[in-house]
Motif scaffolding. Structure first.
Motif, PDB file in Angstrom:
ATOM      1  N   LEU A 138       0.828  -1.203   0.000  1.00 50.13           N
ATOM      2  CA  LEU A 138       0.000   0.000   0.000  1.00 50.13           C
ATOM      3  C   LEU A 138       0.866   1.257   0.000  1.00 50.13           C
ATOM      4  O   LEU A 138       0.554   2.234  -0.696  1.00 50.13           O
ATOM      5  CB  LEU A 138      -0.926   0.003   1.217  1.00 50.13           C
ATOM      6  N   ALA A 139       1.936   1.230   0.773  1.00 51.95           N
ATOM      7  CA  ALA A 139       2.842   2.374   0.803  1.00 51.95           C
ATOM      8  C   ALA A 139       3.519   2.575  -0.556  1.00 51.95           C
ATOM      9  O   ALA A 139       3.669   3.712  -1.033  1.00 51.95           O
ATOM     10  CB  ALA A 139       3.884   2.184   1.894  1.00 51.95           C
ATOM     11  N   LEU A 140       3.915   1.471  -1.185  1.00 49.77           N
ATOM     12  CA  LEU A 140       4.564   1.590  -2.504  1.00 49.77           C
ATOM     13  C   LEU A 140       3.617   2.135  -3.557  1.00 49.77           C
ATOM     14  O   LEU A 140       4.034   2.863  -4.458  1.00 49.77           O
ATOM     15  CB  LEU A 140       5.091   0.211  -2.931  1.00 49.77           C
ATOM     16  N   LEU A 141       2.348   1.796  -3.439  1.00 56.67           N
ATOM     17  CA  LEU A 141       1.370   2.236  -4.455  1.00 56.67           C
ATOM     18  C   LEU A 141       0.871   3.662  -4.228  1.00 56.67           C
ATOM     19  O   LEU A 141       0.469   4.338  -5.170  1.00 56.67           O
ATOM     20  CB  LEU A 141       0.183   1.276  -4.469  1.00 56.67           C
ATOM     21  N   THR A 142       0.885   4.113  -2.972  1.00 49.36           N
ATOM     22  CA  THR A 142       0.290   5.414  -2.669  1.00 49.36           C
ATOM     23  C   THR A 142       1.301   6.513  -2.375  1.00 49.36           C
ATOM     24  O   THR A 142       0.996   7.692  -2.549  1.00 49.36           O
ATOM     25  CB  THR A 142      -0.656   5.290  -1.459  1.00 49.36           C
ATOM     26  N   LEU A 143       2.483   6.135  -1.910  1.00 45.63           N
ATOM     27  CA  LEU A 143       3.485   7.131  -1.540  1.00 45.63           C
ATOM     28  C   LEU A 143       4.564   7.239  -2.612  1.00 45.63           C
ATOM     29  O   LEU A 143       4.878   6.268  -3.290  1.00 45.63           O
ATOM     30  CB  LEU A 143       4.145   6.756  -0.195  1.00 45.63           C
ATOM     31  N   LYS A 144       5.122   8.414  -2.745  1.00 45.48           N
ATOM     32  CA  LYS A 144       6.187   8.656  -3.721  1.00 45.48           C
ATOM     33  C   LYS A 144       7.513   8.904  -3.031  1.00 45.48           C
ATOM     34  O   LYS A 144       7.571   9.246  -1.890  1.00 45.48           O
ATOM     35  CB  LYS A 144       5.830   9.869  -4.604  1.00 45.48           C
TER      36      LYS A 144
END
Length: 217
Positions: free
Chosen positions: A211-217
């Protein structure tokens, strides 16, 4: 958590971090890994050494991508250089409270690693202290005869190899005398079970990381 699950979890996280760039995710993993190590009461000297050892590699990656690149990108340089700390800290989290014996038993029981490979790795790890002591004895014996064997002396390593071969032969005879057979079915001295909590914790951590990889840059 089960040692095998911890290792596979760290491996999957490392692969995913390598395939997708996310600076904030890297920092979050580093932050939680440091928190986990502190909760495990890691010595301050070991923690500082762990942070200093990858510094040269991380700085080299950052300098190459930011200062010596025709199109410098600060976020990309920080993301790639911070990955080195992600790899280092996640592996340290795996190994801090798990011994090599526990890893070998877990892989043998849970992932059906061949027993000859598991015991071979343990034998190699356990023979290292003996080899260090043997090298000291060889150097001391040489100095008593007026011969100084330096660190890069081929004579020193030739004699050390002979000691290692002799130790390997003694180890093989000892295992055979204790009833070890390569293809025979073996009993389990210390069971390493896979619990439901191992699955739940692993799945939860992977979901959060993805989820962090998909939503955070």
């Amino acid at each position: 958590m089960n040692p095998s699950f911890k290792f596979i979890l760290a491996l999957i996280i490392s692969v995913e971090i390598s395939l997708r760039s996310s600076l904030l995710t890297n920092f979050l993993i580093i932050f939680f890994a440091l928190g986990y190590l502190i909760c495990k009461h890691i010595k301050l000297s070991n923690l500082l050494l762990t942070l200093l050892m990858p510094l040269i590699a991380a700085f080299t990656v950052f300098a190459t991508l930011y200062w010596f690149s025709p199109q410098p990108n600060l976020q990309n340089a920080l993301s790639l250089s911070s990955r080195i700390y992600v790899y280092t800290l996640t592996i340290y989290c795996v190994s801090i409270d798990t011994t090599a014996t526990e890893f070998a038993r877990s892989f043998e029981q849970n992932f059906h690693l061949p027993s000859k490979f598991a015991y071979g790795v343990l034998a190699a790890l356990n023979i290292v202290p003996r080899m260090k002591e043997a090298v000291k004895q060889i150097r001391t014996a040489g100095m008593m005869r007026g011969v100084y064997l330096s660190f890069w002396s081929p004579v020193l390593y030739f004699k050390a190899i002979l000691v290692a071969l002799n130790s390997a032969e003694n180890l093989a005879q000892g295992m055979a005398s204790h009833g070890y057979r390569e293809n025979a079915k073996r009993s389990v001295i210390a069971a390493v079970p896979v619990k439901k909590s191992d699955w739940l914790q692993s799945i939860a951590i992977l979901v959060l990381v993805n989820l962090a990889l998909l939503t955070l840059k």
